[in-house]
Design an enzyme around this catalytic site. Structure first.
Site, PDB file in Angstrom:
ATOM      1  N   ARG A 240       0.863  -1.174   0.000  1.00 10.23           N
ATOM      2  CA  ARG A 240       0.000   0.000   0.000  1.00 10.23           C
ATOM      3  C   ARG A 240       0.901   1.226   0.000  1.00 10.23           C
ATOM      4  O   ARG A 240       1.996   1.210   0.566  1.00 10.23           O
ATOM      5  CB  ARG A 240      -0.922   0.017   1.232  1.00 10.23           C
ATOM      6  CG  ARG A 240      -2.066  -0.982   1.178  1.00 10.23           C
ATOM      7  CD  ARG A 240      -3.086  -0.596   0.113  1.00 10.23           C
ATOM      8  NE  ARG A 240      -4.260  -1.464   0.105  1.00 10.23           N
ATOM      9  CZ  ARG A 240      -4.387  -2.560  -0.628  1.00 10.23           C
ATOM     10  NH1 ARG A 240      -3.368  -2.941  -1.386  1.00 10.23           N
ATOM     11  NH2 ARG A 240      -5.491  -3.274  -0.616  1.00 10.23           N
ATOM     12  N   GLU A 269      -4.152   8.093  -5.413  1.00 12.18           N
ATOM     13  CA  GLU A 269      -4.399   7.333  -6.638  1.00 12.18           C
ATOM     14  C   GLU A 269      -5.730   7.753  -7.243  1.00 12.18           C
ATOM     15  O   GLU A 269      -6.711   7.899  -6.507  1.00 12.18           O
ATOM     16  CB  GLU A 269      -4.405   5.833  -6.328  1.00 12.18           C
ATOM     17  CG  GLU A 269      -3.057   5.324  -5.826  1.00 12.18           C
ATOM     18  CD  GLU A 269      -3.046   3.824  -5.539  1.00 12.18           C
ATOM     19  OE1 GLU A 269      -4.104   3.165  -5.732  1.00 12.18           O
ATOM     20  OE2 GLU A 269      -1.999   3.306  -5.126  1.00 12.18           O
ATOM     21  N   HIS A 288      -1.245   0.609  -9.793  1.00 12.93           N
ATOM     22  CA  HIS A 288      -1.892  -0.289  -8.829  1.00 12.93           C
ATOM     23  C   HIS A 288      -2.490  -1.492  -9.572  1.00 12.93           C
ATOM     24  O   HIS A 288      -3.632  -1.896  -9.334  1.00 12.93           O
ATOM     25  CB  HIS A 288      -2.964   0.434  -8.020  1.00 12.93           C
ATOM     26  CG  HIS A 288      -3.128  -0.152  -6.653  1.00 12.93           C
ATOM     27  ND1 HIS A 288      -3.341   0.594  -5.529  1.00 12.93           N
ATOM     28  CD2 HIS A 288      -3.117  -1.441  -6.220  1.00 12.93           C
ATOM     29  CE1 HIS A 288      -3.449  -0.178  -4.468  1.00 12.93           C
ATOM     30  NE2 HIS A 288      -3.306  -1.426  -4.863  1.00 12.93           N
TER      31      HIS A 288
END
Length: 323
Positions: A240, A269, A288
């Site tokens: 993360r 993000e 991601h």
């Protein structure tokens, strides 16, 4: 707790911007009704219909109060930090994760970032776009490298970390695992507790983050940890974004202390266009996408159906139970 309804009485909502979870569920010919939404607005409009929600990034905790029928949430992702666990427990809503659904993909992605940086694939791609045939390099420090005999520190030895360890061992890497317990693990050369991370960073040619985001891991890789890493080492983050202090990482990359980083997750993000990470020549940015795989819908629906069957039987324990 009310008895679990028969499946034909259930309504299941699938909420994801892209994944085809509804189609995958429909292909299983189950008795439950289902709907699929692609946006937060659609989810807010239809969530009150649902007994079960399959959701992750679109989830908002205020939906608990708006969804009186909701009994069970199957997270689409392995991470569940977006869900208010205390509120779920208070409302009597069960919550499970999709842990294991993308362990192979994330581990392979981490290995790809390691290989990409070591073999400078990102620079080769840049040269390809520029139609530039790079000449042989005399400066040994600037050449591509090889992995055999180097040390990889893996922070987080869950399913992803253990799978990465197996992949890395095939390339001849020495593996040091970092986790809460120092209990030995087969295939790992050494294990240290998380609070002793600083004692092994100086040994690492590569540090890979595969840990969950918790109060203990938030900001774990900050200026102190980066200063302890071996000069010229690499950082890989498929965990993360908030596990890493981004300002400290940019400073370490800019100073040359770190040779490079492979980053799949960030504090913000999508990564903002103004982020300095975009322009770092020694960084590989992926959006991601470490968990992206053509098998993901199949894997998540497998977990969902297992949990629906457990709920129907009245089992106390669910697959990947969180609440």
């Amino acid at each position: 707790m009310k008895p679990w309804p028969q499946e034909r009485e259930l309504t299941i909502g699938f909420a994801h911007a892209a994944y085809q979870l509804g189609a995958e569920f429909s292909a299983r010919a189950r008795a439950a009704r289902s709907f699929e939404v692609r946006s937060l607005d659609e989810l807010k409009a239809r969530a009150p219909e649902a007994d079960v929600l399959v959701v992750s990034g679109l989830w908002r905790n205020e939906l608990i109060a708006a969804c009186p029928r909701l009994r069970f949430v199957q997270s689409i992702s392995a991470g569940t930090d977006q869900f208010d666990k205390a509120a779920f427990a208070a409302a009597g809503i069960r919550l499970t994760s999709a842990q294991g659904g993308n362990e192979r993909a994330v581990a392979e992605h981490a290995m790809a970032l390691i290989l990409g940086l070591t073999r400078q694939i990102h620079l080769a791609r840049d040269n390809q776009m520029a139609k530039h045939w790079r000449p042989m390099i005399g400066d040994r420090a600037r050449r591509e490298d090889e992995l055999g005999g180097k040390t990889l520190v893996i922070v987080g030895l869950g399913r992803i970390g253990l799978r990465l360890a197996r992949l890395a061992a095939a390339f001849g890497l020495r593996i040091i695992g970092v986790r809460r317990s120092e209990r030995p693990v087969s295939g790992i050369d050494a294990i240290v507790a998380t609070d002793k991370l600083g004692t092994v960073l100086a040994e690492a040619d590569i540090v890979a983050l595969t840990c969950p985001l918790t109060p203990e891991t938030e900001g774990l890789i900050g200026s102190e940890a980066l200063a302890a890493m071996r000069p010229g080492s690499l950082l890989i983050n498929v965990a993360r974004g908030r596990v890493v202090d981004e300002a400290a990482l940019l400073a370490a990359l800019g100073s040359g202390r770190l040779a490079g980083a492979g980053l799949d997750c960030f504090h913000d993000e999508p990564l903002p266009p103004a982020s300095p990470f975009w322009g770092q020549p020694n960084v590989i940015v992926t959006p991601h996408s470490a968990g992206e795989t053509r098998a993901y819908e199949t894997n998540v629906v497998d977990i969902l159906l297992d949990n629906l069957d457990r709920l129907a039987r009245g089992d106390a324990e669910l697959h990947n139970q969180i609440v």
